[in-house]
Design a protein around this motif. Structure first.
Motif, short mmCIF file in Angstrom:
data_model
loop_
_atom_site.label_atom_id
_atom_site.label_comp_id
_atom_site.label_asym_id
_atom_site.label_seq_id
_atom_site.Cartn_x
_atom_site.Cartn_y
_atom_site.Cartn_z
N ALA A 158 -129.97 11.59 -37.73
CA ALA A 158 -130.60 11.34 -36.42
C ALA A 158 -131.83 10.46 -36.51
O ALA A 158 -132.46 10.17 -35.50
N SER A 159 -132.16 9.98 -37.71
CA SER A 159 -133.39 9.19 -37.84
C SER A 159 -133.17 7.72 -37.56
O SER A 159 -134.13 6.95 -37.51
N SER A 160 -131.91 7.29 -37.38
CA SER A 160 -131.68 5.88 -37.03
C SER A 160 -130.28 5.70 -36.46
O SER A 160 -129.47 6.62 -36.44
N ALA A 210 -132.01 14.66 -41.12
CA ALA A 210 -131.94 13.45 -41.95
C ALA A 210 -133.00 13.62 -43.02
O ALA A 210 -133.64 14.68 -43.11
N ARG A 211 -133.21 12.58 -43.85
CA ARG A 211 -134.24 12.72 -44.90
C ARG A 211 -135.63 12.35 -44.41
O ARG A 211 -136.61 12.96 -44.78
N ALA A 222 -133.59 16.94 -44.65
CA ALA A 222 -132.65 17.38 -45.68
C ALA A 222 -131.93 16.18 -46.26
O ALA A 222 -131.50 15.29 -45.52
N THR A 246 -126.97 15.04 -49.66
CA THR A 246 -126.22 14.90 -50.91
C THR A 246 -126.71 15.90 -51.95
O THR A 246 -126.18 15.97 -53.05
N GLY A 250 -124.14 9.08 -42.66
CA GLY A 250 -123.20 8.39 -43.55
C GLY A 250 -123.87 7.20 -44.18
O GLY A 250 -124.89 6.71 -43.70
N SER A 297 -116.13 8.84 -38.02
CA SER A 297 -115.37 8.13 -39.05
C SER A 297 -115.66 6.65 -38.89
O SER A 297 -116.82 6.25 -38.65
N SER A 298 -114.66 5.81 -38.97
CA SER A 298 -114.85 4.36 -38.84
C SER A 298 -113.49 3.71 -38.67
O SER A 298 -112.48 4.25 -39.12
N TYR A 348 -115.76 3.26 -49.46
CA TYR A 348 -116.19 3.59 -48.09
C TYR A 348 -114.96 3.85 -47.21
O TYR A 348 -114.90 4.86 -46.49
N LYS A 355 -113.83 7.38 -45.27
CA LYS A 355 -113.59 7.49 -43.82
C LYS A 355 -112.15 7.89 -43.53
O LYS A 355 -111.87 8.58 -42.54
N GLY A 381 -116.26 0.61 -34.54
CA GLY A 381 -116.13 -0.65 -35.27
C GLY A 381 -117.53 -1.03 -35.74
O GLY A 381 -118.47 -0.22 -35.69
N ALA A 382 -117.69 -2.28 -36.16
CA ALA A 382 -119.00 -2.73 -36.66
C ALA A 382 -120.07 -2.49 -35.59
O ALA A 382 -119.90 -2.87 -34.43
N ILE A 423 -128.52 -1.67 -45.70
CA ILE A 423 -128.44 -0.79 -46.87
C ILE A 423 -127.17 -1.11 -47.68
O ILE A 423 -127.17 -1.08 -48.90
N1 LIG Z 1 -122.86 0.81 -38.29
C1 LIG Z 1 -121.55 0.61 -38.37
O1 LIG Z 1 -121.05 -0.52 -38.36
C2 LIG Z 1 -120.63 1.80 -38.45
C3 LIG Z 1 -119.26 1.60 -38.19
C4 LIG Z 1 -118.40 2.69 -38.29
C5 LIG Z 1 -118.89 3.92 -38.62
N2 LIG Z 1 -120.23 4.09 -38.87
C6 LIG Z 1 -120.68 5.43 -39.25
O2 LIG Z 1 -121.67 5.85 -38.34
C7 LIG Z 1 -122.50 6.82 -38.96
C8 LIG Z 1 -123.96 6.50 -38.68
O3 LIG Z 1 -124.28 5.29 -39.32
P1 LIG Z 1 -125.26 4.20 -38.70
O4 LIG Z 1 -124.49 2.95 -38.58
O5 LIG Z 1 -125.96 4.74 -37.54
O6 LIG Z 1 -126.23 3.98 -39.96
P2 LIG Z 1 -127.79 4.19 -40.16
O7 LIG Z 1 -128.56 3.60 -39.06
O8 LIG Z 1 -128.04 3.71 -41.56
O9 LIG Z 1 -127.93 5.77 -40.09
C9 LIG Z 1 -127.50 6.61 -41.12
C10 LIG Z 1 -128.19 7.95 -40.95
O10 LIG Z 1 -127.77 8.80 -42.02
C11 LIG Z 1 -128.93 9.37 -42.62
N3 LIG Z 1 -128.72 9.59 -44.03
C12 LIG Z 1 -128.45 8.68 -45.00
N4 LIG Z 1 -128.39 9.26 -46.20
C13 LIG Z 1 -128.64 10.59 -45.99
C14 LIG Z 1 -128.72 11.71 -46.83
N5 LIG Z 1 -128.54 11.59 -48.17
N6 LIG Z 1 -129.00 12.92 -46.30
C15 LIG Z 1 -129.19 13.04 -44.96
N7 LIG Z 1 -129.11 12.01 -44.10
C16 LIG Z 1 -128.84 10.80 -44.62
C17 LIG Z 1 -130.04 8.34 -42.41
O11 LIG Z 1 -131.31 8.95 -42.37
P3 LIG Z 1 -132.35 9.07 -43.59
O12 LIG Z 1 -132.32 7.75 -44.31
O13 LIG Z 1 -133.63 9.36 -42.90
O14 LIG Z 1 -131.86 10.20 -44.41
C18 LIG Z 1 -129.70 7.84 -41.02
O15 LIG Z 1 -130.27 8.67 -40.04
C19 LIG Z 1 -122.11 6.80 -40.44
O16 LIG Z 1 -121.26 7.88 -40.72
C20 LIG Z 1 -121.36 5.50 -40.60
O17 LIG Z 1 -120.45 5.53 -41.68
C21 LIG Z 1 -121.11 3.06 -38.78
#
Ligand SMILES: NC(=O)c1ccc[n+]([C@@H]2O[C@H](COP(=O)([O-])OP(=O)(O)OC[C@H]3O[C@@H](n4cnc5c(N)ncnc54)[C@H](OP(=O)(O)O)[C@@H]3O)[C@@H](O)[C@H]2O)c1
Length: 267
Positions: free
Chosen positions: A16-18, A39-40, A65, A68, A94, A143-144, A157, A161, A188-189, A197
């Protein structure tokens, strides 16, 4: 948590942090859910919780938390099992490493498996008995579209998913006919930090292919509201998804035979 939940109860949002998780938190607060943000990055969670609770007059708590790490994961599982106000879990946290399989440190692959798969499975394991007992609750697994496809730089990855998608399909079969909802979301993206990252900035993706996190979450919540079990926010023609699922089921049914296919029989 020691608070009296609003009528919607408490939604737990991981990651929930981003990005997508942060938008889920805001949208669910707007709907009247109390929140538990996980989140962390503690600072971001605390700030977000403060903003959302004052803006929407809900109770917002947070828990730092690293999902992992077994000890942190178990701490969150315990909260899920014991906090009777929880009515929704958004399994969103994720991470992605996008590179050739052997070009990344093995530890990067292990982290993807630990967070995208292991943590999601364990959190689902903790919350589902609670929802089943109450015959009420919503589990959303993120998922994705890469669960349907693998690029040379996405084998692990995509694999994580694909696990989430099939795992969630199984859970859906299990709760069918009850009031427990399990939704599978395949974004999607999406323009979030995950791309930086992952080593591939979202700005490098083809123009017109990257959605905002707000649009992804609004579509996913609309899909949930409409009773969808699988939501693909970026797919215009839902017939494609229906045809894919029908073909997948047909192929599976066709595989239920004791006889090798004729093309493999030695004449
Ligand atoms: N962006 C895309 O294109 C896309 C597409 C399809 C699916 N998704 C999925 O959508 C979900 C959210 O991703 P997002 O795109 O929103 O990415 P994001 O902005 O990088 O957010 C990822 C979140 O996961 C947390 N996180 C990462 N490592 C962690 C850990 N070890 N323990 C606890 N929390 C952790 C991060 O917070 P902290 O760093 O503070 O821990 C952050 O809040 C993921 O499952 C991703 O696979 C994303």
């Amino acid at each position: 948590m020691n608070h009296k939940a609003g009528s919607k109860g408490t939604a737990v949002v991981t990651g929930a942090s981003s990005g997508i998780g942060m938008v889920y938190a805001q949208r669910l607060a707007k709907q009247g859910y109390d929140l538990l943000l996980v989140a962390r990055r503690l600072g971001r969670l605390a700030e977000r919780a403060r903003q959302l609770s004052s803006r929407y007059r809900i109770s917002a708590n947070y828990l730092s938390a690293d999902l992992t790490r077994t000890s942190d994961l178990e701490r969150v599982m315990k909260v899920l099992a014991e906090d009777s106000t929880i009515t929704a879990l958004i399994n969103n946290a994720g991470v992605a490493t996008l590179s050739g399989f052997n070009d990344a440190e093995l530890s990067k692959h292990q982290t993807m498996n630990a967070l995208n798969v292991e943590a999601l499975v364990r959190l689902s394991y903790a919350i589902l008995p609670v929802f089943k007992r109450k015959n009420h609750g919503t589990l959303v697994n993120i998922s994705s579209v890469l669960s349907l496809h693998a690029y040379p730089i996405s084998s692990v990855y995509s694999g994580t998913k694909a696990y989430v998608s099939n795992f969630t399909r199984g859970l859906q079969e299990e709760v069918a006919g009850t009031n427990v909802r399990v939704q599978l979301v395949l974004p999607g993206a999406t323009d979030t930090e995950i791309w930086d990252i992952a080593g591939v900035p979202a700005s490098h993706l083809p123009v017109g292919t990257v959605m905002t996190a707000e649009d992804v979450v609004d579509a996913a919540l609309s899909g949930l509201e409409q009773g969808e079990t699988i939501t693909m926010p970026s797919v215009e023609d839902v017939g494609l998804l229906q045809a894919y699922e029908a073909a997948r089921e047909k192929l599976f049914r066709a595989s239920q035979s004791a006889r090798p296919a004729s093309r493999y029989r030695i004449s």
